[in-house]
Write a protein that holds these residues in place. Structure first.
Motif, PDB file in Angstrom:
ATOM      1  N   LEU A   4      63.988 -19.110 -22.844  1.00  0.00           N
ATOM      2  CA  LEU A   4      63.660 -17.712 -22.557  1.00  0.00           C
ATOM      3  C   LEU A   4      62.530 -17.667 -21.549  1.00  0.00           C
ATOM      4  O   LEU A   4      61.508 -18.339 -21.727  1.00  0.00           O
ATOM      5  CB  LEU A   4      63.238 -17.006 -23.849  1.00  0.00           C
ATOM      6  CG  LEU A   4      64.265 -17.024 -24.980  1.00  0.00           C
ATOM      7  CD1 LEU A   4      63.624 -16.597 -26.294  1.00  0.00           C
ATOM      8  CD2 LEU A   4      65.440 -16.131 -24.645  1.00  0.00           C
ATOM      9  N   VAL A   5      62.708 -16.870 -20.499  1.00  0.00           N
ATOM     10  CA  VAL A   5      61.683 -16.728 -19.465  1.00  0.00           C
ATOM     11  C   VAL A   5      61.399 -15.242 -19.264  1.00  0.00           C
ATOM     12  O   VAL A   5      62.274 -14.489 -18.838  1.00  0.00           O
ATOM     13  CB  VAL A   5      62.119 -17.372 -18.139  1.00  0.00           C
ATOM     14  CG1 VAL A   5      61.039 -17.170 -17.085  1.00  0.00           C
ATOM     15  CG2 VAL A   5      62.413 -18.855 -18.338  1.00  0.00           C
ATOM     16  N   GLU A   6      60.166 -14.858 -19.579  1.00  0.00           N
ATOM     17  CA  GLU A   6      59.757 -13.463 -19.447  1.00  0.00           C
ATOM     18  C   GLU A   6      59.018 -13.262 -18.123  1.00  0.00           C
ATOM     19  O   GLU A   6      58.178 -14.099 -17.758  1.00  0.00           O
ATOM     20  CB  GLU A   6      58.821 -13.066 -20.598  1.00  0.00           C
ATOM     21  CG  GLU A   6      59.424 -13.227 -21.979  1.00  0.00           C
ATOM     22  CD  GLU A   6      59.090 -14.567 -22.635  1.00  0.00           C
ATOM     23  OE1 GLU A   6      59.240 -14.679 -23.859  1.00  0.00           O
ATOM     24  OE2 GLU A   6      58.674 -15.497 -21.903  1.00  0.00           O
ATOM     25  N   THR A   7      59.319 -12.175 -17.450  1.00  0.00           N
ATOM     26  CA  THR A   7      58.650 -11.829 -16.199  1.00  0.00           C
ATOM     27  C   THR A   7      58.429 -10.326 -16.125  1.00  0.00           C
ATOM     28  O   THR A   7      58.980  -9.569 -16.935  1.00  0.00           O
ATOM     29  CB  THR A   7      59.481 -12.258 -14.973  1.00  0.00           C
ATOM     30  OG1 THR A   7      60.771 -11.645 -15.065  1.00  0.00           O
ATOM     31  CG2 THR A   7      59.652 -13.762 -14.903  1.00  0.00           C
ATOM     32  N   ALA A  24      67.658 -15.424 -20.318  1.00  0.00           N
ATOM     33  CA  ALA A  24      67.998 -16.436 -21.317  1.00  0.00           C
ATOM     34  C   ALA A  24      69.004 -17.420 -20.747  1.00  0.00           C
ATOM     35  O   ALA A  24      69.870 -17.058 -19.955  1.00  0.00           O
ATOM     36  CB  ALA A  24      68.571 -15.769 -22.562  1.00  0.00           C
ATOM     37  N   SER A  25      68.905 -18.662 -21.173  1.00  0.00           N
ATOM     38  CA  SER A  25      69.865 -19.686 -20.774  1.00  0.00           C
ATOM     39  C   SER A  25      70.025 -20.675 -21.919  1.00  0.00           C
ATOM     40  O   SER A  25      69.178 -20.753 -22.817  1.00  0.00           O
ATOM     41  CB  SER A  25      69.386 -20.418 -19.513  1.00  0.00           C
ATOM     42  OG  SER A  25      68.157 -21.065 -19.743  1.00  0.00           O
ATOM     43  N   GLY A  26      71.118 -21.398 -21.901  1.00  0.00           N
ATOM     44  CA  GLY A  26      71.320 -22.454 -22.881  1.00  0.00           C
ATOM     45  C   GLY A  26      71.933 -22.011 -24.183  1.00  0.00           C
ATOM     46  O   GLY A  26      71.969 -22.774 -25.130  1.00  0.00           O
ATOM     47  N   GLY A  27      72.395 -20.782 -24.264  1.00  0.00           N
ATOM     48  CA  GLY A  27      73.022 -20.318 -25.490  1.00  0.00           C
ATOM     49  C   GLY A  27      74.044 -19.254 -25.190  1.00  0.00           C
ATOM     50  O   GLY A  27      74.358 -18.988 -24.037  1.00  0.00           O
ATOM     51  N   THR A  28      74.566 -18.639 -26.225  1.00  0.00           N
ATOM     52  CA  THR A  28      75.555 -17.580 -26.065  1.00  0.00           C
ATOM     53  C   THR A  28      74.834 -16.240 -26.140  1.00  0.00           C
ATOM     54  O   THR A  28      74.888 -15.535 -27.150  1.00  0.00           O
ATOM     55  CB  THR A  28      76.644 -17.685 -27.146  1.00  0.00           C
ATOM     56  OG1 THR A  28      77.086 -19.032 -27.258  1.00  0.00           O
ATOM     57  CG2 THR A  28      77.821 -16.784 -26.805  1.00  0.00           C
ATOM     58  N   ASN A  74      74.449  -8.256 -20.354  1.00  0.00           N
ATOM     59  CA  ASN A  74      75.012  -9.515 -20.848  1.00  0.00           C
ATOM     60  C   ASN A  74      75.607 -10.352 -19.719  1.00  0.00           C
ATOM     61  O   ASN A  74      75.669 -11.577 -19.817  1.00  0.00           O
ATOM     62  CB  ASN A  74      76.042  -9.242 -21.927  1.00  0.00           C
ATOM     63  CG  ASN A  74      75.397  -8.823 -23.237  1.00  0.00           C
ATOM     64  OD1 ASN A  74      74.188  -9.008 -23.447  1.00  0.00           O
ATOM     65  ND2 ASN A  74      76.183  -8.237 -24.124  1.00  0.00           N
ATOM     66  N   ALA A  75      76.051  -9.711 -18.666  1.00  0.00           N
ATOM     67  CA  ALA A  75      76.583 -10.464 -17.526  1.00  0.00           C
ATOM     68  C   ALA A  75      75.489 -11.279 -16.841  1.00  0.00           C
ATOM     69  O   ALA A  75      75.771 -12.307 -16.213  1.00  0.00           O
ATOM     70  CB  ALA A  75      77.229  -9.514 -16.528  1.00  0.00           C
ATOM     71  N   ARG A  98      65.340 -14.173 -29.573  1.00  0.00           N
ATOM     72  CA  ARG A  98      66.497 -13.834 -30.372  1.00  0.00           C
ATOM     73  C   ARG A  98      65.975 -13.239 -31.672  1.00  0.00           C
ATOM     74  O   ARG A  98      64.917 -13.670 -32.166  1.00  0.00           O
ATOM     75  CB  ARG A  98      67.324 -15.089 -30.628  1.00  0.00           C
ATOM     76  CG  ARG A  98      68.618 -14.842 -31.328  1.00  0.00           C
ATOM     77  CD  ARG A  98      69.388 -16.147 -31.469  1.00  0.00           C
ATOM     78  NE  ARG A  98      70.544 -15.956 -32.323  1.00  0.00           N
ATOM     79  CZ  ARG A  98      71.358 -16.947 -32.685  1.00  0.00           C
ATOM     80  NH1 ARG A  98      71.149 -18.176 -32.246  1.00  0.00           N
ATOM     81  NH2 ARG A  98      72.366 -16.696 -33.461  1.00  0.00           N
ATOM     82  N   ALA A  99      66.686 -12.257 -32.226  1.00  0.00           N
ATOM     83  CA  ALA A  99      66.116 -11.545 -33.363  1.00  0.00           C
ATOM     84  C   ALA A  99      67.168 -11.219 -34.406  1.00  0.00           C
ATOM     85  O   ALA A  99      68.377 -11.250 -34.146  1.00  0.00           O
ATOM     86  CB  ALA A  99      65.444 -10.268 -32.879  1.00  0.00           C
TER      87      ALA A  99
END
Length: 123
Positions: A4-7, A24-28, A74-75, A98-99
């Motif tokens: 997760l990268v917040e900016t 987000a990367s690395g997951g669904t 989501n895209a 993720r929550a």
């Protein structure tokens, strides 16, 4: 493992606006409920907003209700937090995660956090 990268944080005057992004990367990502949380100096991390995986439902902390809006694309594997009418008490480091939703409140689902993005609101 989800990354997760917040900016989007920064310094803004009271009454101003900012838009935060969380990539987000690395997951669904599209199957995850996602939330925003924040931690002010000397305070515990707290829930800010959460959005379901389809984006059909969102819940907010009372302190930001009517001023902040959570959304997602989501895209682009990205969740956003539009913050309007900012107040000095909104000053904090903002994190996404993720929550899970418990009682119309987001609870972080991952044990780790990104680096966060600093939001500073001057009076």
């Amino acid at each position: 493992q989800v990354q997760l990268v917040e900016t989007g944080g920064g310094l803004v005057q009271a009454g101003g606006s900012l838009r935060l992004s969380c990539a987000a990367s690395g997951g669904t990502f599209s199957s995850y409920t996602m939330g925003w949380f924040r931690q002010a100096p000397g305070k515990e991390r707290e829930f800010v907003a959460v959005i379901t995986w389809r984006g059909t439902s969102a819940y907010y902390a009372d302190s930001v209700k009517g001023r902040f809006t959570i959304s997602r694309d989501n895209a682009k594997n990205t969740v956003y937090l539009q913050m309007n009418s900012l107040k000095p008490e909104d000053t904090a480091v903002y994190y996404c995660n993720r929550a899970s939703i418990v009682g119309e409140k987001g609870v972080p689902a991952l044990a780790y956090w990104g680096q966060g993005t600093q939001v500073t609101v001057s009076s």
